[in-house]
Design a protein around this motif. Structure first.
Motif, mmCIF file in Angstrom:
data_model
loop_
_atom_site.group_PDB
_atom_site.id
_atom_site.type_symbol
_atom_site.label_atom_id
_atom_site.label_comp_id
_atom_site.label_asym_id
_atom_site.label_seq_id
_atom_site.Cartn_x
_atom_site.Cartn_y
_atom_site.Cartn_z
ATOM 1 N N GLU A 44 65.830 30.838 29.320
ATOM 2 C CA GLU A 44 67.247 31.059 29.438
ATOM 3 C C GLU A 44 67.628 31.641 30.848
ATOM 4 N N ARG A 45 68.757 31.279 31.245
ATOM 5 C CA ARG A 45 69.418 31.691 32.593
ATOM 6 C C ARG A 45 69.515 33.075 32.538
ATOM 7 N N GLU A 46 68.777 33.876 33.788
ATOM 8 C CA GLU A 46 68.941 35.079 33.859
ATOM 9 C C GLU A 46 69.339 35.495 35.069
ATOM 10 N N PHE A 47 70.010 36.875 34.992
ATOM 11 C CA PHE A 47 70.770 37.666 36.308
ATOM 12 C C PHE A 47 69.460 37.939 37.089
ATOM 13 N N VAL A 48 69.702 37.780 38.570
ATOM 14 C CA VAL A 48 68.722 38.302 39.317
ATOM 15 C C VAL A 48 69.406 39.152 40.359
ATOM 16 N N TYR A 60 70.269 44.722 40.918
ATOM 17 C CA TYR A 60 68.789 43.908 40.948
ATOM 18 C C TYR A 60 68.410 43.859 39.481
ATOM 19 N N GLN A 61 67.810 42.678 39.294
ATOM 20 C CA GLN A 61 67.168 42.633 37.914
ATOM 21 C C GLN A 61 65.767 43.530 38.278
ATOM 22 N N ASP A 62 65.194 44.139 37.368
ATOM 23 C CA ASP A 62 64.202 44.879 37.386
ATOM 24 C C ASP A 62 62.872 44.349 38.093
ATOM 25 N N SER A 63 62.709 43.047 37.635
ATOM 26 C CA SER A 63 61.542 42.452 37.961
ATOM 27 C C SER A 63 61.550 42.036 39.575
ATOM 28 N N GLY A 66 62.411 45.912 44.908
ATOM 29 C CA GLY A 66 61.682 46.311 45.875
ATOM 30 C C GLY A 66 61.216 44.865 46.506
ATOM 31 N N ARG A 67 61.523 43.618 45.978
ATOM 32 C CA ARG A 67 60.893 42.564 46.785
ATOM 33 C C ARG A 67 62.076 41.526 47.193
ATOM 34 N N PHE A 68 63.255 41.669 46.363
ATOM 35 C CA PHE A 68 64.291 40.801 47.003
ATOM 36 C C PHE A 68 65.404 41.737 47.475
ATOM 37 N N THR A 69 66.170 41.174 48.460
ATOM 38 C CA THR A 69 67.381 41.815 49.019
ATOM 39 C C THR A 69 68.542 40.830 48.848
ATOM 40 N N ILE A 70 69.765 41.383 48.391
ATOM 41 C CA ILE A 70 70.821 40.322 48.582
ATOM 42 C C ILE A 70 71.627 41.057 49.670
ATOM 43 N N GLN A 82 67.044 37.311 50.321
ATOM 44 C CA GLN A 82 65.617 37.464 50.838
ATOM 45 C C GLN A 82 64.895 37.538 49.965
ATOM 46 N N MET A 83 63.705 36.843 49.721
ATOM 47 C CA MET A 83 62.658 37.047 48.728
ATOM 48 C C MET A 83 61.476 37.101 49.273
ATOM 49 N N ASN A 84 60.751 38.321 49.233
ATOM 50 C CA ASN A 84 59.541 38.516 49.745
ATOM 51 C C ASN A 84 58.573 38.874 48.471
ATOM 52 N N SER A 85 57.132 38.746 48.781
ATOM 53 C CA SER A 85 56.119 38.867 47.973
ATOM 54 C C SER A 85 56.474 38.150 46.778
ATOM 55 N N LEU A 86 56.595 36.978 46.988
ATOM 56 C CA LEU A 86 57.000 36.073 45.814
ATOM 57 C C LEU A 86 55.789 35.967 44.950
ATOM 58 N N LYS A 87 56.069 35.806 43.459
ATOM 59 C CA LYS A 87 55.089 35.619 42.530
ATOM 60 C C LYS A 87 55.275 34.410 41.831
ATOM 61 N N PRO A 88 54.246 33.626 41.052
ATOM 62 C CA PRO A 88 54.439 32.329 40.274
ATOM 63 C C PRO A 88 55.436 32.591 39.223
ATOM 64 N N GLU A 89 55.681 33.936 38.922
ATOM 65 C CA GLU A 89 56.908 33.867 37.864
ATOM 66 C C GLU A 89 58.233 33.965 38.410
ATOM 67 N N ASP A 90 58.459 33.894 39.560
ATOM 68 C CA ASP A 90 59.829 33.643 40.260
ATOM 69 C C ASP A 90 60.145 32.434 40.650
ATOM 70 N N THR A 91 59.258 31.247 40.009
ATOM 71 C CA THR A 91 59.277 29.953 40.035
ATOM 72 C C THR A 91 60.540 29.676 39.053
ATOM 73 N N ALA A 92 61.594 29.093 39.707
ATOM 74 C CA ALA A 92 62.821 28.844 38.772
ATOM 75 C C ALA A 92 63.757 28.058 39.879
ATOM 76 N N VAL A 93 64.770 27.462 38.916
ATOM 77 C CA VAL A 93 66.250 27.097 39.840
ATOM 78 C C VAL A 93 67.071 28.256 39.938
ATOM 79 N N TYR A 94 67.200 28.258 41.170
ATOM 80 C CA TYR A 94 68.188 29.452 41.555
ATOM 81 C C TYR A 94 69.522 29.187 41.754
ATOM 82 N N TYR A 95 70.544 29.821 41.010
ATOM 83 C CA TYR A 95 72.063 29.356 41.304
ATOM 84 C C TYR A 95 72.787 30.451 41.936
ATOM 85 N N CYS A 96 73.663 30.186 42.768
ATOM 86 C CA CYS A 96 74.611 31.054 43.520
ATOM 87 C C CYS A 96 75.713 31.244 42.524
#
Length: 122
Positions: A44-48, A60-63, A66-70, A82-96
Motif C-alpha cells: 500500500e502507498r505509505e507516508f514518508v 517523518y515515517q519512523d523507518s 535519521g536517513r532522509f531529510t525533507i 535528501q535520501m542517504n544510507s538507502l536500503k533495499p526496502e526503500d525501493t518504491a515509486v515516490y510521489y510528491c
C-alpha cells in the motif's frame, strides 16, 4: 489545482544517496504542506515525510528518520527529499504531494505528482 512534478529518482547501491525534487505550480497559496509518499510493489502507498510552508513542522515515517531529510524552497515552490544510507526496502515509486493540513493518510492529499522510481540494490 496544484500541479506537481517530481524528478531525481534512479538506481543506486545499498548505502548510496539520492535527492528528489518536486516543483509545484498552480494554487500553491492554499497549500499548507508538501511531502512525499511511496509505494513499493505489492504494498500500500505509505507516508514518508511532510513539511509545512514555514518549515517549522516536519514529520517523518519512523523507518526513514535519521536517513532522509525533507526541505523546501518557497521562492521556487519546490520541495526536496535528501535520501542517504538507502536500503533495499526503500525501493518504491515516490510521489510528491500537496495538502491543506498534516495527515499521514492518502485521503488528506489534494494533489499528487506522477511518481519517480527509486531502486536500491543489495
Amino acid at each position: 489545482q496544484v500541479r506537481l512534478v517530481e524528478s531525481g529518482g534512479g538506481s543506486v547501491q545499498s548505502g548510496g544517496s539520492l535527492r528528489l525534487s518536486c516543483a509545484a505550480a498552480g494554487r500553491t497559496v492554499s497549500t499548507s504542506f508538501m511531502g512525499w509518499f511511496r509505494q513499493a510493489p505489492g504494498k500500500e502507498r505509505e507516508f514518508v515525510a511532510a513539511i509545512n510552508w514555514n518549515g517549522n513542522i516536519i514529520k517523518y515515517q519512523d523507518s526513514v528518520k535519521g536517513r532522509f531529510t525533507i526541505s523546501s524552497d518557497n521562492a521556487k515552490n519546490t520541495a526536496y527529499l535528501q535520501m542517504n544510507s538507502l536500503k533495499p526496502e526503500d525501493t518504491a515509486v515516490y510521489y510528491c504531494t500537496a495538502s491543506n493540513y498534516y495527515s499521514r493518510s492518502v485521503n488528506s492529499v489534494s494533489s499528487w505528482g506522477q511518481g519517480t522510481l527509486v531502486t536500491v540494490a543489495s
